[in-house]
Write a protein that holds these residues in place. Sequence first.
Motif, PDB file in Angstrom:
ATOM      1  N   ALA A  75     -15.003  68.215  27.679  1.00  0.00           N
ATOM      2  CA  ALA A  75     -14.405  69.767  28.305  1.00  0.00           C
ATOM      3  C   ALA A  75     -15.177  69.908  29.561  1.00  0.00           C
ATOM      4  O   ALA A  75     -15.025  70.065  30.651  1.00  0.00           O
ATOM      5  CB  ALA A  75     -13.800  70.601  27.992  1.00  0.00           C
ATOM      6  N   GLN A  76     -16.434  70.286  29.316  1.00  0.00           N
ATOM      7  CA  GLN A  76     -17.272  70.359  30.345  1.00  0.00           C
ATOM      8  C   GLN A  76     -18.533  69.873  30.817  1.00  0.00           C
ATOM      9  O   GLN A  76     -18.632  69.511  32.263  1.00  0.00           O
ATOM     10  CB  GLN A  76     -18.508  71.887  29.978  1.00  0.00           C
ATOM     11  N   ILE A  77     -17.787  67.758  31.248  1.00  0.00           N
ATOM     12  CA  ILE A  77     -18.455  66.617  31.455  1.00  0.00           C
ATOM     13  C   ILE A  77     -18.699  67.218  33.410  1.00  0.00           C
ATOM     14  O   ILE A  77     -19.112  67.371  33.829  1.00  0.00           O
ATOM     15  CB  ILE A  77     -17.941  65.408  30.630  1.00  0.00           C
ATOM     16  N   PRO A  78     -17.212  67.427  33.790  1.00  0.00           N
ATOM     17  CA  PRO A  78     -17.052  67.490  35.134  1.00  0.00           C
ATOM     18  C   PRO A  78     -17.813  68.682  34.986  1.00  0.00           C
ATOM     19  O   PRO A  78     -18.644  68.913  35.915  1.00  0.00           O
ATOM     20  CB  PRO A  78     -15.663  68.615  35.033  1.00  0.00           C
ATOM     21  N   GLN A  79     -18.475  69.902  34.882  1.00  0.00           N
ATOM     22  CA  GLN A  79     -18.332  71.082  35.330  1.00  0.00           C
ATOM     23  C   GLN A  79     -20.103  70.787  35.567  1.00  0.00           C
ATOM     24  O   GLN A  79     -21.199  70.996  36.395  1.00  0.00           O
ATOM     25  CB  GLN A  79     -18.854  71.841  33.964  1.00  0.00           C
ATOM     26  N   MET A  80     -20.257  70.140  34.316  1.00  0.00           N
ATOM     27  CA  MET A  80     -22.568  69.649  34.108  1.00  0.00           C
ATOM     28  C   MET A  80     -22.492  68.982  35.822  1.00  0.00           C
ATOM     29  O   MET A  80     -23.695  68.930  35.907  1.00  0.00           O
ATOM     30  CB  MET A  80     -22.521  68.768  32.830  1.00  0.00           C
ATOM     31  N   ILE A  81     -21.843  67.367  35.641  1.00  0.00           N
ATOM     32  CA  ILE A  81     -22.012  66.361  36.550  1.00  0.00           C
ATOM     33  C   ILE A  81     -22.198  67.041  37.900  1.00  0.00           C
ATOM     34  O   ILE A  81     -23.138  67.177  38.770  1.00  0.00           O
ATOM     35  CB  ILE A  81     -20.945  65.712  36.554  1.00  0.00           C
ATOM     36  N   ALA A  96     -15.353  68.207  22.045  1.00  0.00           N
ATOM     37  CA  ALA A  96     -14.607  68.894  22.672  1.00  0.00           C
ATOM     38  C   ALA A  96     -15.024  69.824  23.775  1.00  0.00           C
ATOM     39  O   ALA A  96     -14.795  69.367  24.805  1.00  0.00           O
ATOM     40  CB  ALA A  96     -12.882  69.667  21.549  1.00  0.00           C
ATOM     41  N   ALA A  97     -15.426  70.746  22.611  1.00  0.00           N
ATOM     42  CA  ALA A  97     -16.229  71.487  24.682  1.00  0.00           C
ATOM     43  C   ALA A  97     -17.261  70.922  24.855  1.00  0.00           C
ATOM     44  O   ALA A  97     -17.002  71.145  26.321  1.00  0.00           O
ATOM     45  CB  ALA A  97     -17.358  73.145  22.849  1.00  0.00           C
ATOM     46  N   ALA A  98     -17.892  69.586  24.257  1.00  0.00           N
ATOM     47  CA  ALA A  98     -18.874  69.495  25.256  1.00  0.00           C
ATOM     48  C   ALA A  98     -18.174  68.384  25.606  1.00  0.00           C
ATOM     49  O   ALA A  98     -18.647  68.326  27.150  1.00  0.00           O
ATOM     50  CB  ALA A  98     -19.567  68.377  24.128  1.00  0.00           C
ATOM     51  N   ALA A 149     -18.363  59.331  28.408  1.00  0.00           N
ATOM     52  CA  ALA A 149     -19.503  59.311  27.321  1.00  0.00           C
ATOM     53  C   ALA A 149     -18.697  57.994  26.418  1.00  0.00           C
ATOM     54  O   ALA A 149     -17.358  58.147  26.623  1.00  0.00           O
ATOM     55  CB  ALA A 149     -19.501  60.839  26.851  1.00  0.00           C
ATOM     56  N   ILE A 150     -19.678  57.722  25.689  1.00  0.00           N
ATOM     57  CA  ILE A 150     -19.258  56.826  24.276  1.00  0.00           C
ATOM     58  C   ILE A 150     -19.514  58.164  23.531  1.00  0.00           C
ATOM     59  O   ILE A 150     -20.425  57.722  23.046  1.00  0.00           O
ATOM     60  CB  ILE A 150     -19.599  55.890  24.135  1.00  0.00           C
ATOM     61  N   ILE A 151     -18.548  57.842  22.021  1.00  0.00           N
ATOM     62  CA  ILE A 151     -18.721  58.791  21.332  1.00  0.00           C
ATOM     63  C   ILE A 151     -18.315  58.580  20.303  1.00  0.00           C
ATOM     64  O   ILE A 151     -16.957  57.952  19.890  1.00  0.00           O
ATOM     65  CB  ILE A 151     -17.784  60.965  21.208  1.00  0.00           C
ATOM     66  N   ASP A 152     -19.702  57.629  18.931  1.00  0.00           N
ATOM     67  CA  ASP A 152     -18.921  56.559  18.080  1.00  0.00           C
ATOM     68  C   ASP A 152     -19.549  57.489  16.662  1.00  0.00           C
ATOM     69  O   ASP A 152     -20.187  58.168  16.864  1.00  0.00           O
ATOM     70  CB  ASP A 152     -19.700  55.581  18.390  1.00  0.00           C
ATOM     71  N   THR A 192     -26.820  68.508  23.859  1.00  0.00           N
ATOM     72  CA  THR A 192     -26.868  66.877  23.872  1.00  0.00           C
ATOM     73  C   THR A 192     -26.201  66.082  25.394  1.00  0.00           C
ATOM     74  O   THR A 192     -26.767  65.757  25.705  1.00  0.00           O
ATOM     75  CB  THR A 192     -26.490  66.291  22.833  1.00  0.00           C
ATOM     76  N   MET A 193     -25.062  66.471  25.208  1.00  0.00           N
ATOM     77  CA  MET A 193     -24.706  66.175  26.179  1.00  0.00           C
ATOM     78  C   MET A 193     -24.824  66.561  27.949  1.00  0.00           C
ATOM     79  O   MET A 193     -25.059  65.879  28.255  1.00  0.00           O
ATOM     80  CB  MET A 193     -22.848  66.866  26.886  1.00  0.00           C
ATOM     81  N   ALA A 194     -25.441  67.667  28.145  1.00  0.00           N
ATOM     82  CA  ALA A 194     -26.158  68.084  28.964  1.00  0.00           C
ATOM     83  C   ALA A 194     -27.076  67.774  29.321  1.00  0.00           C
ATOM     84  O   ALA A 194     -27.522  66.691  30.021  1.00  0.00           O
ATOM     85  CB  ALA A 194     -26.333  69.585  29.504  1.00  0.00           C
ATOM     86  N   HIS A 195     -28.088  67.148  28.450  1.00  0.00           N
ATOM     87  CA  HIS A 195     -29.125  66.278  28.524  1.00  0.00           C
ATOM     88  C   HIS A 195     -29.087  64.970  28.893  1.00  0.00           C
ATOM     89  O   HIS A 195     -30.013  64.381  29.703  1.00  0.00           O
ATOM     90  CB  HIS A 195     -29.788  66.502  26.816  1.00  0.00           C
ATOM     91  N   GLU A 196     -27.759  64.425  28.136  1.00  0.00           N
ATOM     92  CA  GLU A 196     -27.988  63.015  28.630  1.00  0.00           C
ATOM     93  C   GLU A 196     -27.324  62.904  29.989  1.00  0.00           C
ATOM     94  O   GLU A 196     -27.280  61.995  30.874  1.00  0.00           O
ATOM     95  CB  GLU A 196     -26.989  61.880  26.953  1.00  0.00           C
ATOM     96  N   LEU A 197     -26.022  64.036  30.247  1.00  0.00           N
ATOM     97  CA  LEU A 197     -25.603  63.408  31.864  1.00  0.00           C
ATOM     98  C   LEU A 197     -26.788  63.941  32.649  1.00  0.00           C
ATOM     99  O   LEU A 197     -26.848  63.639  33.624  1.00  0.00           O
ATOM    100  CB  LEU A 197     -24.263  64.600  32.269  1.00  0.00           C
TER     101      LEU A 197
END
Length: 474
Positions: free
Chosen positions: A272-278, A268-270, A295-298, A323-328
Amino acid sequence: MTIPRLQGAALATVVLVAVGSVAAPTAAGAAPGAPGAARYSAGAASVGDPYFPDQGNGGYDVQHYDLTFSYDPATRFMDATATITAVATQDLDRFNLDFRGPKVSTVTVNGHAHGFTRRGQELIVTPRPKLKAGHTFTVVVKYAGVPGPITDPDGSIEGWVPTDDGAFVAGEPQGAPAWLPTNDHPTDKATFRFTARVPAGLTAVGNGQLLSQKTRDGWTTFTWDSTEPMATYLATITIGNFQVTESTTPSGIPVYVAIDPRLVAGSAAAVAQIPQMIDFFSATFGPYPFASTGAIIDRAPDVGYALETQTKPIFSSAAGVGTMAHELAHQWYGDSVSPERWSDIWLNEGFATYAQWMYTEHTGGASVSQTFNSSSNYGRAASSPFWQTVLADPGPEEMFSNIPYNRGAMTLHALREKIGDGAFFRILRAWAANHRYNHAATADFIALSERESGQKLTAFFDVWLFQKGKPTTW
């Protein structure tokens, strides 16, 4: 990629259109006005990347892949149709595709059925009539069966990895041919469309934008369209039981996130921050290079890493913020700008790791300087094996170890300290802009750094990229 790795249905059909590139062995057929000179020849069976000598092919340049398939997780059986468009770069009497997937039934070129052979990962096609340089051609490959994973030199797996509710599909560095005939090297990018038919209740998630989703007779068909050029290793069409959310960033970029319900809370925390990271990375590196993100989280416990699949990074477990920041960040460095050879992997992983450090600092965590000097990075003893690999040529067994990641990021920070913030951030933005939707090499980055900084940096890069040992002066 992040988390440095240690480690009876209708037959499928693929269609290819290609553009040639690398000159290859001579073949029969004299060129007009040049008796005895070969006109038509075979496309090279490899692009010559020393890390993966069988990877990629010459004689053509793919423009577009179009794959239509059905997949039933209960039987793990794939039944697909793929269409690939490309242009010949030489007069061709034979060409290869990289394919390790299920049994091929037929191959057609420009609508004509032709003989083919398979040897290792090579699908060898002999078109008649032969193909002229500069002409577009279409190849249709029909195949069906059970695709599976591929094991890399470091022991990790990729390709088509079955899960308890579908399939986790990751391709770096050599996994795409497990399920799709390709010209499998980052130097041949193309657009993609996937049309995936899966049992109703499951979701198939691909790169780009969702064009349609239709359910009929117990099956749901998803069509995904990726209109920006993409390297084959960044393609995915991952299948599973997903909770899907759609939103937009503050700047208006569509966000599509698919999460295994078992991983929603932990991610959830990661998420939620996708828009801010982009938006943070766009302000730092230049405009986001694609029309959508997400993102796809499987749940794929046998995989153990995340990968920067284009527009939608894929995670094999719950996603953390770092990790989310790294991949974006990879969407700029690794996806839009891809490595010319796999030995250039530090340009992917070092950049994404440094972006992760910057995002941590931006959100109130450790400063980039503190992370650089930590015991995981420059604080390591000079005697550590960490310093005993050449960063610009780590080898296929170490290309996803922490050496390209951490030492790559340290190289960037050391460069920043040497030339100053103004020149450094001009370099980051110019790198993303100059090579957008293309590929580049370490030599290109060095040349850009010298141009933007106005400094001669031969000694600096020699110490950080081409020598073993802990750098002490630069």
